[in-house]
Design a protein around this motif. Structure first.
Motif, PDB file in Angstrom:
ATOM      1  N   TYR A   1      -6.488  -8.197   6.070  1.00 47.84           N
ATOM      2  CA  TYR A   1      -5.483  -9.012   5.255  1.00 47.84           C
ATOM      3  C   TYR A   1      -5.858  -9.249   3.828  1.00 47.84           C
ATOM      4  N   VAL A   2      -7.269  -9.135   3.441  1.00 48.86           N
ATOM      5  CA  VAL A   2      -7.603  -9.098   2.032  1.00 48.86           C
ATOM      6  C   VAL A   2      -7.205  -7.778   1.513  1.00 48.86           C
ATOM      7  N   ALA A   3      -7.315  -6.680   1.879  1.00 44.78           N
ATOM      8  CA  ALA A   3      -7.102  -5.194   1.370  1.00 44.78           C
ATOM      9  C   ALA A   3      -5.766  -5.298   1.211  1.00 44.78           C
ATOM     10  N   ILE A   4      -4.897  -5.958   1.911  1.00 41.44           N
ATOM     11  CA  ILE A   4      -3.487  -5.393   1.797  1.00 41.44           C
ATOM     12  C   ILE A   4      -2.752  -6.571   0.666  1.00 41.44           C
ATOM     13  N   CYS A   5      -3.051  -7.978   1.191  1.00 41.73           N
ATOM     14  CA  CYS A   5      -2.381  -8.872   0.564  1.00 41.73           C
ATOM     15  C   CYS A   5      -3.174  -9.356  -0.924  1.00 41.73           C
ATOM     16  N   HIS A   6      -4.365  -8.985  -1.070  1.00 42.42           N
ATOM     17  CA  HIS A   6      -5.119  -9.217  -2.273  1.00 42.42           C
ATOM     18  C   HIS A   6      -6.257  -8.122  -2.649  1.00 42.42           C
ATOM     19  N   PRO A   7      -5.266  -7.037  -2.823  1.00 46.70           N
ATOM     20  CA  PRO A   7      -6.108  -5.832  -2.940  1.00 46.70           C
ATOM     21  C   PRO A   7      -7.101  -5.881  -4.313  1.00 46.70           C
ATOM     22  N   LEU A   8      -6.659  -6.533  -5.189  1.00 46.09           N
ATOM     23  CA  LEU A   8      -7.353  -6.632  -6.684  1.00 46.09           C
ATOM     24  C   LEU A   8      -8.704  -7.407  -6.282  1.00 46.09           C
ATOM     25  N   ARG A   9      -8.619  -8.209  -5.400  1.00 46.78           N
ATOM     26  CA  ARG A   9      -9.802  -9.070  -5.228  1.00 46.78           C
ATOM     27  C   ARG A   9     -10.638  -8.483  -3.968  1.00 46.78           C
ATOM     28  N   TYR A  10     -10.260  -7.567  -3.438  1.00 45.09           N
ATOM     29  CA  TYR A  10     -10.928  -7.094  -2.088  1.00 45.09           C
ATOM     30  C   TYR A  10     -12.358  -6.635  -2.469  1.00 45.09           C
TER      31      TYR A  10
ATOM     32  N   LEU B   1      -2.266 -14.674  12.809  1.00 43.03           N
ATOM     33  CA  LEU B   1      -1.856 -15.169  11.243  1.00 43.03           C
ATOM     34  C   LEU B   1      -2.204 -14.314  10.210  1.00 43.03           C
ATOM     35  N   SER B   2      -3.253 -13.448  10.280  1.00 39.79           N
ATOM     36  CA  SER B   2      -3.477 -12.507   9.381  1.00 39.79           C
ATOM     37  C   SER B   2      -2.459 -11.124   9.406  1.00 39.79           C
ATOM     38  N   TYR B   3      -2.266 -10.812  10.637  1.00 38.02           N
ATOM     39  CA  TYR B   3      -0.936  -9.752  10.497  1.00 38.02           C
ATOM     40  C   TYR B   3       0.269 -10.182  10.104  1.00 38.02           C
ATOM     41  N   SER B   4       0.676 -11.498  10.548  1.00 46.64           N
ATOM     42  CA  SER B   4       1.780 -12.103  10.075  1.00 46.64           C
ATOM     43  C   SER B   4       1.999 -12.068   8.529  1.00 46.64           C
ATOM     44  N   PHE B   5       0.761 -12.472   7.888  1.00 49.51           N
ATOM     45  CA  PHE B   5       0.836 -12.273   6.344  1.00 49.51           C
ATOM     46  C   PHE B   5       0.762 -10.834   5.888  1.00 49.51           C
ATOM     47  N   ILE B   6       0.103 -10.252   6.610  1.00 50.84           N
ATOM     48  CA  ILE B   6       0.234  -8.784   6.089  1.00 50.84           C
ATOM     49  C   ILE B   6       1.288  -8.018   6.466  1.00 50.84           C
ATOM     50  N   LEU B   7       2.432  -8.410   7.321  1.00 42.42           N
ATOM     51  CA  LEU B   7       3.677  -7.730   7.671  1.00 42.42           C
ATOM     52  C   LEU B   7       4.580  -8.613   6.385  1.00 42.42           C
TER      53      LEU B   7
ATOM     54  N   ALA C   1       3.686  -9.505   3.336  1.00 44.83           N
ATOM     55  CA  ALA C   1       3.362  -8.758   2.172  1.00 44.83           C
ATOM     56  C   ALA C   1       3.927  -7.264   2.231  1.00 44.83           C
ATOM     57  N   VAL C   2       3.782  -6.739   3.399  1.00 44.60           N
ATOM     58  CA  VAL C   2       4.346  -5.166   3.326  1.00 44.60           C
ATOM     59  C   VAL C   2       5.733  -5.108   3.030  1.00 44.60           C
ATOM     60  N   LEU C   3       6.521  -6.063   3.671  1.00 45.54           N
ATOM     61  CA  LEU C   3       8.071  -6.082   3.682  1.00 45.54           C
ATOM     62  C   LEU C   3       8.230  -6.282   2.192  1.00 45.54           C
ATOM     63  N   ARG C   4       7.492  -6.613   1.391  1.00 50.26           N
ATOM     64  CA  ARG C   4       7.960  -7.153   0.051  1.00 50.26           C
ATOM     65  C   ARG C   4       7.627  -5.830  -0.907  1.00 50.26           C
ATOM     66  N   ILE C   5       6.778  -4.786  -0.447  1.00 48.60           N
ATOM     67  CA  ILE C   5       6.732  -3.640  -1.287  1.00 48.60           C
ATOM     68  C   ILE C   5       7.841  -2.981  -1.503  1.00 48.60           C
ATOM     69  N   LYS C   6       8.381  -2.535  -2.707  1.00 45.94           N
ATOM     70  CA  LYS C   6       9.478  -1.781  -2.816  1.00 45.94           C
ATOM     71  C   LYS C   6       9.186  -0.219  -3.069  1.00 45.94           C
ATOM     72  N   ALA C   7       8.020   0.116  -3.249  1.00 52.49           N
ATOM     73  CA  ALA C   7       7.782   1.692  -3.705  1.00 52.49           C
ATOM     74  C   ALA C   7       7.971   2.436  -2.490  1.00 52.49           C
ATOM     75  N   GLU C   8       8.486   3.536  -2.576  1.00 51.06           N
ATOM     76  CA  GLU C   8       8.829   4.344  -1.326  1.00 51.06           C
ATOM     77  C   GLU C   8       7.644   4.889  -0.758  1.00 51.06           C
ATOM     78  N   GLY C   9       7.481   4.627   0.511  1.00 49.02           N
ATOM     79  CA  GLY C   9       6.366   5.154   1.289  1.00 49.02           C
ATOM     80  C   GLY C   9       4.966   4.161   1.153  1.00 49.02           C
ATOM     81  N   ALA C  10       5.069   3.270   0.464  1.00 44.77           N
ATOM     82  CA  ALA C  10       3.978   2.457   0.114  1.00 44.77           C
ATOM     83  C   ALA C  10       3.753   1.451   1.263  1.00 44.77           C
ATOM     84  N   ALA C  11       4.874   1.029   2.042  1.00 40.72           N
ATOM     85  CA  ALA C  11       4.755   0.089   3.107  1.00 40.72           C
ATOM     86  C   ALA C  11       4.209   0.859   4.222  1.00 40.72           C
ATOM     87  N   ALA C  12       4.784   2.211   4.616  1.00 35.92           N
ATOM     88  CA  ALA C  12       4.077   2.975   5.616  1.00 35.92           C
ATOM     89  C   ALA C  12       2.647   3.252   5.461  1.00 35.92           C
TER      90      ALA C  12
END
Length: 313
Positions: free
Chosen positions: A126-135, A219-225, A227-238
Motif C-alpha cells: 500500500y505504501v509502495a504504490i499509494c505513497h511511493p515518495l514516502r516509502y 482495505l489496503s488492496y482497495s486503496f491500491i486498486l 490508486a492504480v485506476l488513477r494512473i494514466k501512463a500506459e503500462g504503469a497500472a499493469a
C-alpha cells in the motif's frame, strides 16, 4: 449423571494419535505425496532464505518480510509433518502431554503469525504504490524489526491461553486423539470438565485476529486498486499491479484453504470425519510449499538471485 468422584483422575502422561480412523490402510499410500510436499516446502523455503541472505540486492524490507513468512512456514511444517510421517511409517502414535500442548500452541500461534505477516506485507505494498515518495522513510529496517516484534508478541500473547487452558483440564475419557495432530478441539473433548470457555476463547481469539487482519488486507488492496485506476501512463497500472500479484495470490490461497478447513469442520456431521483431518494436514503443508515458489517465479529479483546461487553451487 456420574459424579466427578466416579471419573478416573490418574494424570495423563501421553496421548495416542489415531490418524484417519476409518481409512488407516491409506496411510502408507498417503505418506508418499506428503513426504514429497514436505521436502519441497523445506527445500524451497531454505533456498529462498539463503538467496535473500546472500544476495545484497535483496536486502530490503519487502524481502525481509518474505523471509519472516518463510521462517514461519518452516516452523509450521516441522511442527506437524514429521510426526504425521512417523505415525504413517513407524506407527509412532504416542505423543507426550507437554509435546502435545506445545504443538497445539505453535500451530495456533504461527498460523495467526502468518496472517499478521500477510497484513504487514499488504501495508508495505500500500505504501509502495499509494505513497511511493514516502516509502523509503516509512518502510525501513526499523519498521521490519518493529513489525516482527508486533507479529510475535500479539499472537503469542493471544494464543498462549489456548494450550494453558487445555492442559489444566482433567482427562478422564481416555487418551486416544482421533486426529494426526493435537488440535484444541480434538484434545479437549477427552476431558470430563466443562470445555465451553476453552472453545469459546479459541473461537473469539482466532476470528478476532484473523478477521482484523483480513479486513486490513482488504482495505489496503482497495486503496491500491483505487490508486492504480488513477494512473494514466500506459503500462504503469499493469506494472504497479504486478508488484502486488505474488502477494495477492498467496493471500487468496491462504484464505481459501483456511475457509475450506473451517467449513468442513462446521459441517463435520455431514462429511466423513477423515476429511477435516486431511485438510488440516494439507493446510500446514501446501501453502509453505507454494509460497516461495510463487515468489520465485513471479519476482524477477528473486529469480535472478536463485540463478546466481545455483551458479555458485
Amino acid at each position: 449423571m456420574a459424579s466427578p468422584s466416579n471419573y478416573s483422575t490418574a494424570p495423563v502422561s501421553e496421548f495416542l494419535l489415531i490418524c484417519f480412523p476409518n481409512y488407516q490402510s491409506w496411510q502408507h499410500w498417503l505418506s508418499l505425496p506428503l513426504s514429497l510436499l514436505f521436502l519441497l516446502a523445506m527445500g524451497a523455503n531454505a533456498t529462498l532464505l539463503l538467496t535473500i541472505q546472500l544476495e545484497a540486492s535483496l536486502h530490503e524490507p519487502m524481502y525481509y518480510l518474505l523471509s519472516l513468512l518463510s521462517l514461519l512456514d518452516i516452523v509450521l511444517c516441522l511442527t506437524v509433518i514429521p510426526k504425521v510421517l512417523a505415525i504413517f511409517w513407524f506407527d509412532l502414535r504416542s505423543i507426550s502431554f507437554s509435546a502435545c500442548f506445545l504443538q497445539m500452541f505453535i500451530m495456533n500461534c504461527f498460523l495467526a503469525m502468518e496472517s499478521c505477516t500477510f497484513m504487514v506485507m499488504a501495508y508495505d505494498r500500500y505504501v509502495a504504490i499509494c505513497h511511493p515518495l514516502r516509502y523509503p522513510s516509512i518502510i525501513t529496517d526499523r519498521f521490519v524489526v518493529r513489525a516482527t516484534i508486533f507479529v510475535v508478541a500479539r499472537n503469542g500473547l493471544f494464543f498462549l491461553p489456548v494450550p494453558v487452558l487445555s492442559s489444566r483440564l482433567r482427562y478422564c475419557a481416555g487418551n486416544i486423539i482421533k486426529n494426526c495432530i493435537c488440535t484444541n478441539l480434538s484434545v479437549s473433548k477427552l476431558s470430563c470438565d466443562d470445555i465451553t470457555f476453552n472453545r469459546l476463547y479459541q473461537f473469539v481469539a482466532g476470528w478476532t485476529l484473523l478477521g482484523s487482519d483480513l479486513i486490513l488486507i482488504v482495505l489496503s488492496y482497495s486503496f491500491i486498486l483505487k490508486a492504480v485506476l488513477r494512473i494514466k501512463a500506459e503500462g504503469a497500472a499493469a506494472k504497479a499491479l504486478s508488484t502486488c500479484g505474488s502477494h495477492f495470490i498467496l493471500i487468496l490461497f491462504f484464505s481459501t484453504v483456511l475457509l475450506v478447513l473451517v467449513i468442513t469442520n462446521l459441517a463435520r456431521k455431514r462429511i466423513p470425519p477423515d476429511v477435516p483431518i486431511l485438510l488440516n494436514i494439507l493446510h500446514h503443508l501446501i501453502p509453505p510449499a507454494l509460497n516461495p515458489i510463487v515468489y520465485g517465479v513471479r519476482t524477477k529479483e528473486i529469480k535472478q538471485g536463485i540463478q546466481k546461487l545455483l551458479r555458485r553451487l
